[in-house]
Design a protein around this motif. Structure first.
Motif, short mmCIF file in Angstrom:
data_model
loop_
_atom_site.label_atom_id
_atom_site.label_comp_id
_atom_site.label_asym_id
_atom_site.label_seq_id
_atom_site.Cartn_x
_atom_site.Cartn_y
_atom_site.Cartn_z
N LEU B 316 0.83 -1.21 0.00
CA LEU B 316 0.00 0.00 0.00
C LEU B 316 0.87 1.26 0.00
CD1 LEU B 316 -2.84 1.14 0.13
CD2 LEU B 316 -2.75 0.97 2.60
N LEU B 317 1.93 1.22 0.82
CA LEU B 317 2.85 2.37 0.86
C LEU B 317 3.49 2.57 -0.51
CD1 LEU B 317 4.57 1.84 4.31
CD2 LEU B 317 3.26 3.84 3.61
N SER B 318 3.89 1.46 -1.11
CA SER B 318 4.51 1.54 -2.42
C SER B 318 3.54 2.08 -3.46
CB SER B 318 5.01 0.13 -2.81
OG SER B 318 5.32 0.09 -4.15
N ALA B 320 0.94 3.96 -2.91
CA ALA B 320 0.70 5.38 -2.64
C ALA B 320 1.87 6.21 -3.18
CB ALA B 320 0.53 5.61 -1.15
N GLY B 321 3.09 5.66 -3.03
CA GLY B 321 4.27 6.37 -3.52
C GLY B 321 4.28 6.48 -5.03
N THR B 322 3.96 5.37 -5.71
CA THR B 322 4.02 5.41 -7.17
C THR B 322 2.86 6.23 -7.75
OG1 THR B 322 2.82 3.33 -7.29
CG2 THR B 322 5.21 3.20 -7.44
N ARG B 323 1.79 6.37 -6.99
CA ARG B 323 0.66 7.15 -7.49
C ARG B 323 0.86 8.65 -7.28
NH1 ARG B 323 -3.82 6.71 -9.38
NH2 ARG B 323 -4.61 8.49 -8.23
N GLY B 324 1.86 8.99 -6.48
CA GLY B 324 2.09 10.41 -6.20
C GLY B 324 2.34 11.17 -7.49
N GLY B 325 1.58 12.20 -7.74
CA GLY B 325 1.78 13.01 -8.93
C GLY B 325 0.96 12.57 -10.12
N SER B 329 -7.64 9.67 -11.20
CA SER B 329 -8.04 8.77 -10.12
C SER B 329 -7.63 7.35 -10.51
CB SER B 329 -9.55 8.84 -9.92
OG SER B 329 -10.20 8.31 -11.05
N SER B 330 -7.63 6.46 -9.52
CA SER B 330 -7.24 5.07 -9.82
C SER B 330 -8.17 4.45 -10.86
CB SER B 330 -7.28 4.23 -8.54
OG SER B 330 -6.34 4.70 -7.63
N VAL B 372 5.00 6.05 -17.20
CA VAL B 372 5.23 6.02 -15.75
C VAL B 372 6.14 7.18 -15.35
CG1 VAL B 372 6.28 4.70 -13.88
CG2 VAL B 372 4.85 3.55 -15.57
N GLU B 373 7.19 7.40 -16.14
CA GLU B 373 8.12 8.48 -15.80
C GLU B 373 7.44 9.85 -15.92
OE1 GLU B 373 11.70 8.09 -18.01
OE2 GLU B 373 12.28 6.25 -16.98
N ARG B 375 4.54 10.37 -15.18
CA ARG B 375 3.51 10.36 -14.13
C ARG B 375 2.10 10.46 -14.70
NH1 ARG B 375 6.34 13.97 -9.39
NH2 ARG B 375 8.28 12.80 -9.36
#
Lengths: 210, 484
Positions: B316-318, B320-325, B329-330, B372-373, B375
């Motif tokens: 979940l932390l990961s 949340a981190g990769t979704r930053g920026g 919405s998901s 991905v890069e 974002r």
């Protein structure tokens, strides 16, 4: 047509029971540990929250949020006032009870942990100052909340006894349960010598971790 | 209805009038050896000029005078060398013969014309179907000529029990459609029902069997196939041996088979040519991948947005981190990636093979890495959708259904979380149980499982264990082989 009507009504029932709405993971503070300290005018609640940097999932930083109040719920409200995101307690792995909490307000704490749906598998420890313990940082894990349960698990394996006290064990013990005591680095206590590492007490016996 | 008259000139005028705008129309008037003037007409490209020269014109010109007053009957019986000759007094029959590749022969003073088989159009020949390649097993595939396709089936089932009935479908195309079945195994009711549905078709032309498929299937709007299709004669032969009926049409290598059941989406012809252990692994993986491809994006989305406490903490932390920026919405991110995946698949299927590297670069680098890069999407969602897409490739026959189910499950998951996924699963089961293919429940043998039926469903047991044919034609002989 009957099938569709049945399925639509079933969907509406499910919707009404689900009671939750979608929240993006980056809109939530994931609490890894909670600390409860007794202060002069009530209770101080401390929450440890690991944060990942944007697009750098492997690099985490930890922040402490705190709030005070006459009761634990009011302390939580005080904490929430300064936050832009929701708090998620479902991943809390550690509850640190300060010295003042020990005798008088343990039932309150357990009640709140239950109400907030903190996992029953979360570890409960004592420390003279919960905020100090959570704020001491960690070398091997991103957060104290993730490190201390690991340490307890490690001790349990090496000593053949269980030092890991979970919320449900504390709640069902009837008040005489021995909760492991953690001290921040370098702090003196009367029962043991000066400590260099993390010290665990079980039944007034200290266990040193190298 | 126009008829053939005794005047050769008038007959030719009528035929020429009908084909006056057809540049491929050919006619030749000549003096037959019997002393009668004759004319042969044909459509170049449809009929073989060499065949007409050798089998029609030459014998007629060399024929000796006979005492038969009917020149057409005399020529048909004693002169022509062609294998198939029929006399007719109807000009419509003459026209349809010409259009199907025959030559028409008219005689002076005779009210009968001869329609002589001289088909000469070229076919593609036997090739391995590109969509149904196998590592082991027969490699021949159907071509566009239905008669040669029937011959390929007959070479595999050398029994007079094999029937091939023909029906003409299409008001303008007049396409010959063949119903092929084994008389002792196929249900008579099924054959009759199929004939009834084919007879009811009103359409200008049939250019592929999919036209028929959409017009005769049970649930016309269902996302699931209820009519099977294949280009492989060995697959058709196997289906006929199970009591199914095959539908062939001129002009297409795709043969339909009915009834078609849900379990057939997960079967491959190769399953029966490989060792049963290997075939069973493949069969099981196909079912697993079906479940995976429709559910993985939905379950991940539900966990990520509704049930975060069910996800492992570091995942979940990961996430949340990769979704930053990421600006979407998901849900939007998931739908966007599914759409991109479908675009890539469609492009891959349509574009020339030598552009494959370009697609690989664009798909892999641009969509995968650069998105991905930049974002635009998160890496975790990209992986989840990619896993779902790869799993979907295992079951190409359910491609359309998988896309709609995947999107439907994702929307339900975004709305209700995991209960939404369960609701979608329940809805899917209700729809599947209510679906039938020509009177046979679509979920057979899963609906009423039997030991014999399940031996060729999730796994492929050895032939020694499969004693009966599928249970859908219970009233007929089900015993495939006797127990050893």
């Amino acid at each position: 047509m009957k099938q569709i009507a049945f399925l639509l009504s079933a969907a509406l029932i499910l919707l009404s029971f689900s009671g939750c709405r979608a929240v993006e993971p980056e809109e939530v503070y994931l609490i890894s540990a909670l600390g409860f300290d007794r202060v002069e005018d009530g209770v101080r609640l401390v929450a440890e929250v690991p944060l990942t940097r944007e697009n750098e999932a492997d690099q985490m930083e930890v922040r402490l949020f705190e709030g005070s109040g006459k009761s634990i719920p009011s302390a939580l409200e005080d904490m929430k006032n300064g936050l832009a995101r929701q708090l998620e307690f479902g991943h809390c792995a550690l509850a640190v009870l300060g010295e003042g909490i020990e005798e008088e307000t343990l039932d309150w704490v357990l009640e709140c942990l239950s109400e907030w749906q903190v996992p029953l598998s979360a570890t409960v420890v004592f420390s003279p100052d919960a905020r100090a313990l959570l704020g001491r940082g960690s070398l091997s894990a991103p957060a104290v909340g993730y490190e201390l349960p690991d340490i307890l698990r490690l001790i349990s394996k090496s000593r053949g006894v269980s030092f890991r006290c979970r919320v449900y064990e504390v709640a069902s013990s009837g008040g005489d349960f021995q909760i492991p005591r953690f001290l921040p680095n370098g702090e003196e206590v009367a029962e043991v010598d000066r400590l260099a590492g993390v010290c665990v007490y079980r039944q007034k016996k200290a266990v040193r971790i190298e | 209805m126009e008829t053939v008259g005794p005047d050769l000139g008038k007959n030719l005028e009528r035929v020429c009038a009908a084909f006056c705008r057809d540049a491929t129309f050919r006619q030749r008037v000549f003096q037959a050896g019997t002393g009668v003037r004759a004319a042969v007409c044909y459509l170049d490209g449809m009929a073989s000029a060499g065949e007409i020269r050798a089998g029609v014109i030459r014998p007629l010109m060399k024929a000796l005078p006979g005492d038969e007053p009917n020149a057409a009957a005399y020529a048909a019986e004693k002169v022509l060398w062609a294998t198939e000759v029929s006399g007719t007094g109807s000009l419509e029959t003459v026209f349809s013969g010409l259009l199907s590749g025959a030559a028409a022969v008219f005689f002076e003073g005779c009210s009968t014309a001869l329609v002589v088989d001289a088909k000469g159009f070229r076919s593609r020949g036997i090739q391995e179907p590109e969509n149904e390649t196998v590592l082991q097993g027969p490699r021949e595939g159907f071509d566009e000529v239905a008669v040669s396709n029937l011959a390929m089936i007959r070479r595999k089932l050398q029994t007079p029990d094999l029937c091939a009935e023909t029906i003409t479908v299409g008001k303008r195309s007049k396409t010959a459609v063949y119903l092929c079945y084994l008389r002792s195994l196929a249900s008579g009711a099924l054959v009759e029902e199929l004939k009834r549905r084919l007879a009811n078709i009103e359409i200008d032309g049939i250019l592929d069997t999919n036209y028929l498929n959409e017009l005769i299937r049970d649930r016309r709007l269902s996302i699931f196939k209820t009519v099977g299709s294949t280009e492989r004669p060995d697959v058709v032969a196997a289906k006929l041996l199970e009591g199914r009926v095959a539908i062939l049409a001129n002009g297409t290598p795709v043969v339909l088979t009915v009834p078609y059941l849900f379990a057939e989406n997960f079967q491959s012809g190769e399953d029966y040519y490989l060792n049963f252990w290997g075939a069973s692994i493949g069969r099981f993986l196909r079912y697993f991948c079906f479940f995976l491809t429709i559910s993985v994006p939905a379950v991940y989305l539900a966990l990520l947005t509704h049930h975060q406490r069910l996800l492992p903490t570091f995942l979940l932390l990961s996430s949340a981190g990769t979704r930053g920026g990421v600006p979407f919405s998901s849900l939007a991110e998931c739908l966007l990636l599914i759409l991109v995946l479908e675009i890539l698949k469609e492009t891959g299927a349509r574009m020339p093979q030598n552009l494959g590297h370009t697609l690989g670069i664009i798909g892999g680098l641009v969509v995968g890495q650069a998105a991905v890069e930049a974002r635009l999407v998160s890496a975790s969602m990209l992986i989840v959708v990619a896993v779902s897409g790869i799993a979907g490739l295992m079951i190409p026959r359910l491609r359309a259904a998988v896309f709609f189910l995947r999107v439907g499950f994702v929307l339900l998951a975004a709305w209700l979380g995991l209960p939404g996924c369960l609701l979608g699963g329940a809805f899917l089961l209700v729809r599947l149980t209510g679906t039938a293919s020509f009177g046979v429940s679509y979920l057979q043998p899963l609906e009423t499982p039997t030991a014999q039926g399940m031996k060729d469903t999730f796994l492929r047991l050895p032939w020694g264990k499969m004693l009966t044919r599928p249970a859908f034609n219970r009233n007929l002989t089900r015993q495939r082989r006797t127990k050893e």
